[in-house]
Design an enzyme around this catalytic site. Structure first.
Site, PDB file in Angstrom:
ATOM      1  N   TYR A  59      -4.953  36.706  14.948  1.00 19.61           N
ATOM      2  CA  TYR A  59      -4.999  35.733  16.052  1.00 19.61           C
ATOM      3  C   TYR A  59      -6.427  35.706  16.566  1.00 19.61           C
ATOM      4  N   GLN A  81      -9.072  34.211  18.540  1.00 19.57           N
ATOM      5  CA  GLN A  81      -9.389  33.381  19.712  1.00 19.57           C
ATOM      6  C   GLN A  81     -10.668  33.813  20.395  1.00 19.57           C
ATOM      7  N   GLY A  95      -7.769  41.440  16.237  1.00 16.80           N
ATOM      8  CA  GLY A  95      -7.209  42.567  15.500  1.00 16.80           C
ATOM      9  C   GLY A  95      -6.907  42.172  14.064  1.00 16.80           C
ATOM     10  N   GLY A 107      -5.732  71.970  32.800  1.00 22.84           N
ATOM     11  CA  GLY A 107      -6.653  72.017  31.660  1.00 22.84           C
ATOM     12  C   GLY A 107      -5.981  71.633  30.364  1.00 22.84           C
ATOM     13  N   GLU A 115      -5.044  40.518  26.127  1.00 19.95           N
ATOM     14  CA  GLU A 115      -3.999  39.567  26.527  1.00 19.95           C
ATOM     15  C   GLU A 115      -4.212  39.100  27.952  1.00 19.95           C
ATOM     16  N   ASP A 126      -7.511  39.747  31.003  1.00 20.55           N
ATOM     17  CA  ASP A 126      -8.068  40.732  31.937  1.00 20.55           C
ATOM     18  C   ASP A 126      -7.182  40.756  33.184  1.00 20.55           C
TER      19      ASP A 126
HETATM   20  C1  LIG Z   1      -0.530  55.901  21.680  1.00 18.60           C
HETATM   21  C2  LIG Z   1       0.657  55.333  22.375  1.00 18.60           C
HETATM   22  C3  LIG Z   1       0.497  53.924  22.865  1.00 18.60           C
HETATM   23  C4  LIG Z   1       1.794  53.548  23.523  1.00 18.60           C
HETATM   24  C5  LIG Z   1       1.748  52.106  23.886  1.00 18.60           C
HETATM   25  C6  LIG Z   1       3.117  51.603  23.824  1.00 18.60           C
HETATM   26  C7  LIG Z   1       3.333  50.427  23.410  1.00 18.60           C
HETATM   27  C8  LIG Z   1       2.236  49.526  22.970  1.00 18.60           C
HETATM   28  C9  LIG Z   1       2.670  48.943  21.680  1.00 18.60           C
HETATM   29  C10 LIG Z   1       2.261  47.829  21.252  1.00 18.60           C
HETATM   30  C11 LIG Z   1       1.352  46.953  22.011  1.00 18.60           C
HETATM   31  C12 LIG Z   1       1.764  45.602  21.594  1.00 18.60           C
HETATM   32  C13 LIG Z   1       1.012  44.640  21.573  1.00 18.60           C
HETATM   33  C14 LIG Z   1      -0.390  44.685  21.946  1.00 18.60           C
HETATM   34  C15 LIG Z   1      -0.782  43.292  22.160  1.00 18.60           C
HETATM   35  C16 LIG Z   1      -1.979  42.944  22.140  1.00 18.60           C
HETATM   36  C17 LIG Z   1      -3.058  43.835  21.809  1.00 18.60           C
HETATM   37  C18 LIG Z   1      -3.690  43.319  20.605  1.00 18.60           C
HETATM   38  C19 LIG Z   1      -4.222  42.126  20.590  1.00 18.60           C
HETATM   39  C20 LIG Z   1      -4.757  41.445  21.757  1.00 18.60           C
HETATM   40  C21 LIG Z   1      -4.833  40.094  21.649  1.00 18.60           C
HETATM   41  C22 LIG Z   1      -5.561  39.314  22.618  1.00 18.60           C
HETATM   42  O1  LIG Z   1      -6.136  39.796  23.571  1.00 18.60           O
HETATM   43  S1  LIG Z   1      -5.469  37.646  22.248  1.00 18.60           S
HETATM   44  C23 LIG Z   1      -6.552  36.882  23.395  1.00 18.60           C
HETATM   45  C24 LIG Z   1      -5.983  36.936  24.777  1.00 18.60           C
HETATM   46  N1  LIG Z   1      -6.794  36.148  25.641  1.00 18.60           N
HETATM   47  C25 LIG Z   1      -6.418  35.831  26.867  1.00 18.60           C
HETATM   48  O2  LIG Z   1      -5.409  36.283  27.385  1.00 18.60           O
HETATM   49  C26 LIG Z   1      -7.325  34.873  27.572  1.00 18.60           C
HETATM   50  C27 LIG Z   1      -6.992  34.792  29.038  1.00 18.60           C
HETATM   51  N2  LIG Z   1      -7.340  33.469  29.539  1.00 18.60           N
HETATM   52  C28 LIG Z   1      -6.353  32.505  29.683  1.00 18.60           C
HETATM   53  O3  LIG Z   1      -5.193  32.693  29.457  1.00 18.60           O
HETATM   54  C29 LIG Z   1      -6.831  31.182  30.225  1.00 18.60           C
HETATM   55  O4  LIG Z   1      -8.189  31.017  29.932  1.00 18.60           O
HETATM   56  C30 LIG Z   1      -6.641  31.089  31.781  1.00 18.60           C
HETATM   57  C31 LIG Z   1      -5.168  31.041  32.073  1.00 18.60           C
HETATM   58  C32 LIG Z   1      -7.260  32.275  32.472  1.00 18.60           C
HETATM   59  C33 LIG Z   1      -7.323  29.838  32.284  1.00 18.60           C
HETATM   60  O5  LIG Z   1      -6.890  28.799  31.470  1.00 18.60           O
HETATM   61  P1  LIG Z   1      -7.381  27.298  31.769  1.00 18.60           P
HETATM   62  O6  LIG Z   1      -6.993  26.450  30.633  1.00 18.60           O
HETATM   63  O7  LIG Z   1      -8.817  27.319  32.172  1.00 18.60           O
HETATM   64  O8  LIG Z   1      -6.414  26.919  32.945  1.00 18.60           O
HETATM   65  P2  LIG Z   1      -6.652  26.835  34.505  1.00 18.60           P
HETATM   66  O9  LIG Z   1      -6.887  28.167  35.120  1.00 18.60           O
HETATM   67  O10 LIG Z   1      -7.635  25.753  34.774  1.00 18.60           O
HETATM   68  O11 LIG Z   1      -5.193  26.367  34.913  1.00 18.60           O
HETATM   69  C34 LIG Z   1      -4.795  25.023  34.601  1.00 18.60           C
HETATM   70  C35 LIG Z   1      -3.290  24.970  34.777  1.00 18.60           C
HETATM   71  O12 LIG Z   1      -2.677  25.581  33.644  1.00 18.60           O
HETATM   72  C36 LIG Z   1      -1.797  26.581  34.069  1.00 18.60           C
HETATM   73  N3  LIG Z   1      -1.752  27.613  33.027  1.00 18.60           N
HETATM   74  C37 LIG Z   1      -2.760  28.380  32.617  1.00 18.60           C
HETATM   75  N4  LIG Z   1      -2.357  29.189  31.621  1.00 18.60           N
HETATM   76  C38 LIG Z   1      -1.041  28.904  31.407  1.00 18.60           C
HETATM   77  C39 LIG Z   1      -0.060  29.409  30.506  1.00 18.60           C
HETATM   78  N5  LIG Z   1      -0.348  30.397  29.646  1.00 18.60           N
HETATM   79  N6  LIG Z   1       1.177  28.886  30.548  1.00 18.60           N
HETATM   80  C40 LIG Z   1       1.465  27.900  31.445  1.00 18.60           C
HETATM   81  N7  LIG Z   1       0.585  27.371  32.344  1.00 18.60           N
HETATM   82  C41 LIG Z   1      -0.664  27.886  32.301  1.00 18.60           C
HETATM   83  C42 LIG Z   1      -2.357  27.080  35.355  1.00 18.60           C
HETATM   84  O13 LIG Z   1      -1.391  27.743  36.115  1.00 18.60           O
HETATM   85  C43 LIG Z   1      -2.805  25.768  35.979  1.00 18.60           C
HETATM   86  O14 LIG Z   1      -1.671  25.133  36.460  1.00 18.60           O
HETATM   87  P3  LIG Z   1      -1.815  24.103  37.681  1.00 18.60           P
HETATM   88  O15 LIG Z   1      -2.631  22.959  37.141  1.00 18.60           O
HETATM   89  O16 LIG Z   1      -0.399  23.736  37.999  1.00 18.60           O
HETATM   90  O17 LIG Z   1      -2.499  24.855  38.782  1.00 18.60           O
HETATM   91  C1  LIG Z   2      -8.289  46.489  22.174  1.00 14.84           C
HETATM   92  C2  LIG Z   2      -8.508  45.000  22.246  1.00 14.84           C
HETATM   93  C3  LIG Z   2      -7.863  44.175  21.341  1.00 14.84           C
HETATM   94  C4  LIG Z   2      -8.092  42.803  21.371  1.00 14.84           C
HETATM   95  N1  LIG Z   2      -7.498  42.000  20.420  1.00 14.84           N
HETATM   96  C5  LIG Z   2      -7.753  40.670  20.416  1.00 14.84           C
HETATM   97  C6  LIG Z   2      -7.171  39.829  19.417  1.00 14.84           C
HETATM   98  O1  LIG Z   2      -6.439  40.271  18.546  1.00 14.84           O
HETATM   99  N2  LIG Z   2      -7.469  38.498  19.445  1.00 14.84           N
HETATM  100  C7  LIG Z   2      -8.293  37.957  20.406  1.00 14.84           C
HETATM  101  O2  LIG Z   2      -8.522  36.754  20.370  1.00 14.84           O
HETATM  102  N3  LIG Z   2      -8.843  38.737  21.381  1.00 14.84           N
HETATM  103  C8  LIG Z   2      -8.593  40.069  21.407  1.00 14.84           C
HETATM  104  N4  LIG Z   2      -9.141  40.870  22.380  1.00 14.84           N
HETATM  105  C9  LIG Z   2     -10.051  40.272  23.374  1.00 14.84           C
HETATM  106  C10 LIG Z   2      -9.384  40.202  24.744  1.00 14.84           C
HETATM  107  O3  LIG Z   2      -8.392  39.233  24.759  1.00 14.84           O
HETATM  108  C11 LIG Z   2     -10.459  39.887  25.801  1.00 14.84           C
HETATM  109  O4  LIG Z   2     -11.360  40.968  25.827  1.00 14.84           O
HETATM  110  C12 LIG Z   2      -9.798  39.717  27.154  1.00 14.84           C
HETATM  111  O5  LIG Z   2      -9.129  38.474  27.197  1.00 14.84           O
HETATM  112  C13 LIG Z   2     -10.810  39.804  28.308  1.00 14.84           C
HETATM  113  O6  LIG Z   2     -11.778  38.792  28.167  1.00 14.84           O
HETATM  114  P1  LIG Z   2     -13.336  39.162  28.223  1.00 14.84           P
HETATM  115  O7  LIG Z   2     -13.580  40.250  27.265  1.00 14.84           O
HETATM  116  O8  LIG Z   2     -14.061  37.878  28.092  1.00 14.84           O
HETATM  117  O9  LIG Z   2     -13.546  39.742  29.673  1.00 14.84           O
HETATM  118  P2  LIG Z   2     -14.376  39.035  30.865  1.00 14.84           P
HETATM  119  O10 LIG Z   2     -13.608  37.883  31.376  1.00 14.84           O
HETATM  120  O11 LIG Z   2     -15.762  38.838  30.415  1.00 14.84           O
HETATM  121  O12 LIG Z   2     -14.283  40.223  31.939  1.00 14.84           O
HETATM  122  C14 LIG Z   2     -15.438  40.899  32.443  1.00 14.84           C
HETATM  123  C15 LIG Z   2     -15.268  41.004  33.947  1.00 14.84           C
HETATM  124  O13 LIG Z   2     -15.377  39.691  34.514  1.00 14.84           O
HETATM  125  C16 LIG Z   2     -14.316  39.476  35.419  1.00 14.84           C
HETATM  126  N5  LIG Z   2     -13.998  38.042  35.484  1.00 14.84           N
HETATM  127  C17 LIG Z   2     -13.977  37.172  34.451  1.00 14.84           C
HETATM  128  N6  LIG Z   2     -13.668  35.931  34.883  1.00 14.84           N
HETATM  129  C18 LIG Z   2     -13.493  36.023  36.232  1.00 14.84           C
HETATM  130  C19 LIG Z   2     -13.149  35.095  37.259  1.00 14.84           C
HETATM  131  N7  LIG Z   2     -12.924  33.791  37.003  1.00 14.84           N
HETATM  132  N8  LIG Z   2     -13.045  35.562  38.521  1.00 14.84           N
HETATM  133  C20 LIG Z   2     -13.247  36.874  38.795  1.00 14.84           C
HETATM  134  N9  LIG Z   2     -13.595  37.804  37.868  1.00 14.84           N
HETATM  135  C21 LIG Z   2     -13.708  37.381  36.606  1.00 14.84           C
HETATM  136  C22 LIG Z   2     -13.166  40.289  34.835  1.00 14.84           C
HETATM  137  O14 LIG Z   2     -12.190  40.589  35.845  1.00 14.84           O
HETATM  138  C23 LIG Z   2     -13.894  41.543  34.359  1.00 14.84           C
HETATM  139  O15 LIG Z   2     -14.025  42.447  35.439  1.00 14.84           O
HETATM  140  C24 LIG Z   2      -8.938  42.248  22.364  1.00 14.84           C
HETATM  141  C25 LIG Z   2      -9.575  43.083  23.300  1.00 14.84           C
HETATM  142  C26 LIG Z   2      -9.350  44.462  23.246  1.00 14.84           C
HETATM  143  C27 LIG Z   2     -10.041  45.349  24.250  1.00 14.84           C
END
Ligand SMILES: CCCCC/C=C\C/C=C\C/C=C\C/C=C\C/C=C\C=C\C(=O)SCCNC(=O)CCNC(=O)[C@H](O)C(C)(C)COP(=O)(O)OP(=O)(O)OC[C@H]1O[C@@H](n2cnc3c(N)ncnc32)[C@H](O)[C@@H]1OP(=O)(O)O
Ligand SMILES: Cc1cc2nc3c(=O)[nH]c(=O)nc-3n(C[C@H](O)[C@H](O)[C@H](O)COP(=O)(O)OP(=O)(O)OC[C@H]3O[C@@H](n4cnc5c(N)ncnc54)[C@H](O)[C@@H]3O)c2cc1C
Length: 607
Positions: free
Chosen positions: A78, A80, A120, A344, A367, A369
């Site tokens: 995935y 992104q 990942g 410890g 997923e 911040d």
């Molecule tokens: C050793 C032991 C360990 C034990 C642990 C046990 C278990 C763990 C086991 C497994 C773990 C399992 C899984 C792990 C999973 C993941 C880890 C691995 C991979 C990670 C992957 C990633 O990170 S993928 C990338 C993820 N990235 C993000 O999440 C990005 C975050 N940013 C956003 O989502 C958006 O940019 C935003 C929401 C912050 C802003 O979006 P934007 O388009 O700019 O929207 P606006 O803020 O302008 O809002 C506009 C309107 O849209 C609405 N809205 C926004 N988002 C959504 C949505 N998702 N659904 C519905 N509506 C949405 C928002 O509310 C606004 O609405 P209004 O207009 O009505 O106000």
């Molecule tokens: C272990 C791991 C696995 C991952 N796996 C994937 C994957 O499989 N696929 C994928 O696409 N991504 C993946 N990611 C990326 C992850 O989704 C991003 O790191 C995460 O969404 C945070 O975004 P960023 O790194 O841009 O943080 P930033 O947004 O740059 O955060 C930096 C600081 O800025 C602050 N900040 C940012 N915006 C604002 C705002 N508007 N207002 C106030 N404070 C703000 C945050 O709170 C934070 O303190 C992974 C990350 C990690 C650590």
């Protein structure tokens, strides 16, 4: 001694049916899924690639790609996040430009910061990416869309032309997350067929015409919503693992308190240990129950979406974002607290806690911040409040805001400590706190000419109001869980004790909110803390049984301190001797570097 249960005396104290509690904890999931969830983290399971195809691809595209992905004929990532953008999805820079001459998209990374970074599986193993890129047609930017791109040959696994891939290197400590090949990817004008743009939501015709989505554009974020609700369940796994280890060890560990040769005191009997440990035990159960509710809420959302009913989509986003934030923060901080609760030995790898922490803490970032997620909740709360005036009656998790006026007049009528054991008394206090914090923010926001400037200026307060809202949800769902029929001797009673500990611990921790919003008096705050201390005494005899109910094997816990039999010291010592350092008595380098110093003659009496 082998085979002896050193915690038997603790298990005999249990005042409830442990087998039933095990079933309550497992809920609708079996042990396999509990284990499988954990194993996914450090494997290259397409945790998001497959759900994303299901959410964003047409039926025809799903028919083509899902069988390949499900049978691991292709391995997806995935893809992104970029070097320059993660939180701000709309800021992503990778481009996908439509070429009508060839009916293709050309994927390109126009800048260094457009480099895909973190996905990942991307670093070494993925053969395909679900790449998020800006759709460009005739120089017009239509925003971020999903594209399926082959990265590597299915014959020799070598990267395809125009594709530069690498692993982003070692991550935090030596934790197991280093088994995950998070990667970097640069596209240099890579061509893909038009039908590899995921076109369930919006389309591009052969003529290059953009057909916008006739459903909310945010559905393209659906995979993140799906994973966020799973991550809440994962938080209960991670926290309960740490709590199981530290509770069992706290019952084994004795320190001080010996009189006339009596055994020293078990550290679990110290009130400070209980005040740190038992709220985490209660939180593990609280997070598990709210994850069950969230999962059912999410499944209801999916059914509604099938029927083009988008009415609960905003609430689903707010709940998944907010609960993902709150529960991962509690779990990450809780794992660290559990390490400290073990003194410890908690810092030894053989305790299992450093590894658990190193692997788990990125959950506060991936997923979404955690602060960015709470700001999304805050936007939802402010929008809900702004619509009150137009007669819009909030429902679901914001229904209490419909009674904001009444809640603004609320004053707790707690007179005795035991009044805080009444669920309705607790919920009213939490509703009043959350409502007043959100209403105060809304009132302050109204003073700004530019609402966005106000939102930025007040964002720290808004995050606190969002936190109060999410904590209310968790408290409420814990209470609702106990309104269900739960069989078994003493089970519901013991869960009631945990429910009260969870709520009163939060009230004590956030007493500033409750006092500054004038919801309760200092005296009532004092009574809540009195009650909390009494509740700890009620948990104490059941603590070991409550963590046994997690039903984790010693293998899964991988912790010498958390062993079921409590046979800690011999096993600690045994484990240490497995370290390669103990293969020789004289350390490498001694003769070359240390011995010459030791042999050096004394100079003028100085060493
Ligand atoms: C050793 C032991 C360990 C034990 C642990 C046990 C278990 C763990 C086991 C497994 C773990 C399992 C899984 C792990 C999973 C993941 C880890 C691995 C991979 C990670 C992957 C990633 O990170 S993928 C990338 C993820 N990235 C993000 O999440 C990005 C975050 N940013 C956003 O989502 C958006 O940019 C935003 C929401 C912050 C802003 O979006 P934007 O388009 O700019 O929207 P606006 O803020 O302008 O809002 C506009 C309107 O849209 C609405 N809205 C926004 N988002 C959504 C949505 N998702 N659904 C519905 N509506 C949405 C928002 O509310 C606004 O609405 P209004 O207009 O009505 O106000
Ligand atoms: C272990 C791991 C696995 C991952 N796996 C994937 C994957 O499989 N696929 C994928 O696409 N991504 C993946 N990611 C990326 C992850 O989704 C991003 O790191 C995460 O969404 C945070 O975004 P960023 O790194 O841009 O943080 P930033 O947004 O740059 O955060 C930096 C600081 O800025 C602050 N900040 C940012 N915006 C604002 C705002 N508007 N207002 C106030 N404070 C703000 C945050 O709170 C934070 O303190 C992974 C990350 C990690 C650590």
């Amino acid at each position: 001694m082998e085979g002896v249960d050193h915690l038997a005396h603790e298990r005999n104290k249990a005042q409830f049916d442990v087998a039933v509690m095990k079933a309550v904890w497992a809920g609708s999931r079996d042990a396999y899924e509990l284990f499988h969830r954990f194993s996914r983290l450090v494997a290259n399971d397409p945790e998001m690639f497959i759900p994303a195809i299901k959410a964003q691809a047409t039926e025809e595209q799903q028919k083509q790609w899902l069988p390949l992905a499900n049978k691991m004929k292709i391995i997806g990532s995935y893809t992104q996040t970029e070097l320059g953008h993660g939180s701000n999805v709309r800021g992503l820079e990778t481009t996908a430009t439509f070429d009508p001459k060839t009916d293709e998209f050309v994927l390109n990374s126009p800048t260094l910061t457009a480099t895909k970074w973190w996905p990942g599986g991307l670093g070494k193993i993925a053969t395909h990416a679900l790449a998020h890129a800006r759709l460009i047609i005739d120089d017009k930017d239509y925003g971020v869309h999903g594209f399926l791109v082959q990265l590597r040959s299915l014959d020799d696994h070598l990267t395809l032309p125009g594709i530069t891939i690498g692993d982003i290197g070692m991550k935090y400590g030596s934790g197991a997350y280093n088994t995950m090949d998070n990667g970097s990817l640069i596209f240099d004008h890579v061509r893909i067929p038009r039908n590899q743009m995921l076109m369930r939501l919006s389309q591009v015709t052969r003529e290059g015409k953009y057909v916008p989505s006739n459903v909310p554009r945010q559905l393209s974020y659906g995979t993140m919503v799906y994973v966020r609700q799973k991550i809440v369940f994962d938080a209960s796994i991670a926290l309960s693992r740490a709590v199981c280890i530290s509770t069992r060890y706290s019952a084994v560990r004795r320190q001080f308190g010996s009189h006339n040769g009596s055994p020293e005191t078990q550290v679990i009997d110290y009130k400070t240990q209980q005040a740190r440990l038992f709220p985490l035990l209660a939180s593990a159960y609280a997070i598990r129950f709210v994850s069950e509710w969230l999962n059912s809420f999410y499944k209801d959302l999916l059914q509604r979406l099938e029927a083009k009913d988008f009415s609960t989509l905003p609430e689903a986003h707010a709940c998944t974002a907010g609960l993902k934030s709150i529960t991962t923060s509690v779990a990450a901080d809780g794992i660290e607290e559990c390490r400290k609760l073990c003194g410890g030995h908690g810092y030894l790898t053989s305790s299992g806690l450093p590894e658990l922490s190193a692997v788990y803490i990125p959950a506060c970032t991936y997923e979404g911040d955690n602060v960015v997620m709470l700001l999304q909740v805050a936007r939802y709360l402010m929008k809900t409040i702004s619509q009150l005036k137009s007669g819009n009656k909030p429902v679901g998790t914001t229904a209490y805001l419909g009674r904001a006026e009444q809640l603004m007049q609320y004053h707790s009528d707690v007179l005795r400590a035991e009044d805080w054991l009444k669920p309705n008394v607790v919920v009213e206090a939490f509703e009043a706190r959350a409502a007043r914090m959100s209403m105060a923010c809304a009132q302050n926001l109204s003073k700004f000419n530019n609402p966005e400037d106000g939102f930025q200026e007040l964002s720290a307060d808004l995050v606190e109001a969002a936190t109060a809202h999410c904590q209310l949800i968790i408290v409420s769902k814990f209470i609702e869980k106990l309104q269900q029929d739960i069989p078994g001797k003493g089970v519901k009673e013991q869960l009631g004790v945990l429910r009260s500990i969870y709520a009163l611990f939060l009230l004590h921790k956030h007493i500033g909110d409750f006092l500054s919003t004038d919801c309760i008096t200092p005296k009532q705050g004092y009574l809540a803390n009195e009650q909390l201390r009494s509740l700890y005494s009620q948990v104490r005899p059941n603590a070991i049984a409550l963590v046994d109910a997690f039903n984790y094997t010693d293998h899964f816990l991988s912790s010498v301190l958390g062993r079921y039999d409590g046979n800690v010291y011999p096993k600690l010592y045994e484990e240490a001797w497995k370290d390669p350092l103990n293969d020789t008595s004289i350390p490498d380098g001694f003769h070359e570097y240390v011995q010459p110093m030791l042999k050096q003659p004394l100079h003028h009496g100085r060493l």
